[in-house]
Design an enzyme around this catalytic site. Structure first.
Site, short mmCIF file in Angstrom:
data_model
loop_
_atom_site.label_atom_id
_atom_site.label_comp_id
_atom_site.label_asym_id
_atom_site.label_seq_id
_atom_site.Cartn_x
_atom_site.Cartn_y
_atom_site.Cartn_z
N HIS A 1 -11.10 -106.04 -55.98
CA HIS A 1 -9.90 -106.62 -55.35
C HIS A 1 -9.28 -105.59 -54.43
O HIS A 1 -9.69 -104.42 -54.41
CB HIS A 1 -8.90 -107.05 -56.42
CG HIS A 1 -8.65 -105.98 -57.44
ND1 HIS A 1 -7.79 -104.92 -57.22
CD2 HIS A 1 -9.20 -105.76 -58.68
CE1 HIS A 1 -7.80 -104.12 -58.28
NE2 HIS A 1 -8.66 -104.59 -59.17
N HIS B 1 -3.89 -104.96 -56.74
CA HIS B 1 -3.23 -103.91 -57.52
C HIS B 1 -4.15 -102.69 -57.54
O HIS B 1 -5.31 -102.77 -57.12
CB HIS B 1 -2.95 -104.36 -58.96
CG HIS B 1 -4.17 -104.55 -59.79
ND1 HIS B 1 -4.99 -105.67 -59.67
CD2 HIS B 1 -4.75 -103.76 -60.72
CE1 HIS B 1 -6.00 -105.55 -60.52
NE2 HIS B 1 -5.90 -104.40 -61.17
#
Length: 272
Positions: A101, A112
């Site tokens: 991600h 994050h």
């Protein structure tokens, strides 16, 4: 080696999909395992003789061993010295960042960096860094190329900046932090297998480069930075920001792990 995270797996879009114990998590464990199996299939087809899968998400006990491809071995469980990258020093010839991600402070599905919502940015040698960028620097220290990165479309764009020769597979298109246009598993599995097979052409260790690195971490609250600054070598460089230097990326990542653990322990209930 496959470093397998979950936020970037097929279909994942929100907290319930990846938090252990929820009904949704049980469902997405299967989809996560299917992504891994598709990758293993491709790596073996491309010439790999052995595949080590290192669980890299949260509890690091998410993949279903009973459904795992028979050609892989699974490294599961927490408290591994190199965490997401455990095994990178074991003689592997390439690494896949599967289900990755984007970085804290950027757009992307469940974006994050290590801590889900209390870190607003991490910088490696002055560059805003995702987990992928951090882990790629650690792989480079061991002379291991990043072969493939899978995740949302923004994760793939990020990968192009730190692993320029790696293949990428976007299993979903980011709409917001908690929404994406997703491809069905049958499609993503085929794409992951195809890219994994092709990526094996780049496998092969080179001479690793050990160098000095600096990491800076910015939190969303001042007390988290204060807590982290208690660690020797970690300095408070702003109200919510700390920084530290290390003689190698391995040492930098170990120190980063300590910083995130101490900051996590300093959070109190709903106020963080």
């Amino acid at each position: 080696m496959i470093s397998a995270d979950m936020e970037g797996a097929t279909g994942v879009t929100w907290t319930g999909d990846v938090v252990p114990g929820t009904e949704q998590w049980q469902r997405f464990r299967r989809l996560f395992t299917a992504d891994v199996n598709a990758c293993v299939t491709g790596l073996l087809a491309g010439g790999a003789t052995e595949v080590l899968v290192n669980e890299a998400h949260s509890s690091q006990r998410n993949l279903l061993l009973e459904d795992l491809h028979h050609g892989a071995r699974l490294l599961t469980g927490r408290h591994k010295p190199l965490s997401m990258m455990q095994g990178i020093d074991s003689g592997v010839d390439g690494v896949v960042f599967l289900g990755y991600h984007t970085a804290a402070g950027t757009r992307g599905v469940l974006a994050h960096t290590y801590m889900e919502n209390s870190i607003t940015g991490v910088w490696l040698d002055g560059v805003l860094a995702s987990e992928g960028r951090l882990n790629a620097a650690l792989a480079a220290e061991h002379g291991v190329p990043v072969l493939l990165v899978t995740g949302d479309d923004l994760t793939c764009a990020d990968a192009a900046s730190y692993a320029t020769t790696a293949w990428t597979v976007a299993v979903k298109e980011c709409v917001s932090r908690y929404a994406a246009v997703c491809l069905p598993p049958a499609v993503t599995s085929s794409q992951i297998t195809e890219a994994s097979t092709a990526s094996m052409a780049s496998a092969g260790r080179t001479e690793g480069v050990v160098a000095h690195h600096r990491i800076e971490v910015e939190f969303d609250a001042s007390h988290l930075a204060d807590a982290a600054a208690v660690v020797p070598t970690v300095e408070l460089i702003g109200v919510r920001r700390v920084g530290f230097d290390a003689v190698s990326m391995t040492e930098a990542m170990k120190a980063f792990k300590v910083v995130t653990h101490i900051a996590g322990a300093a959070m109190e209930d709903v106020y963080g």
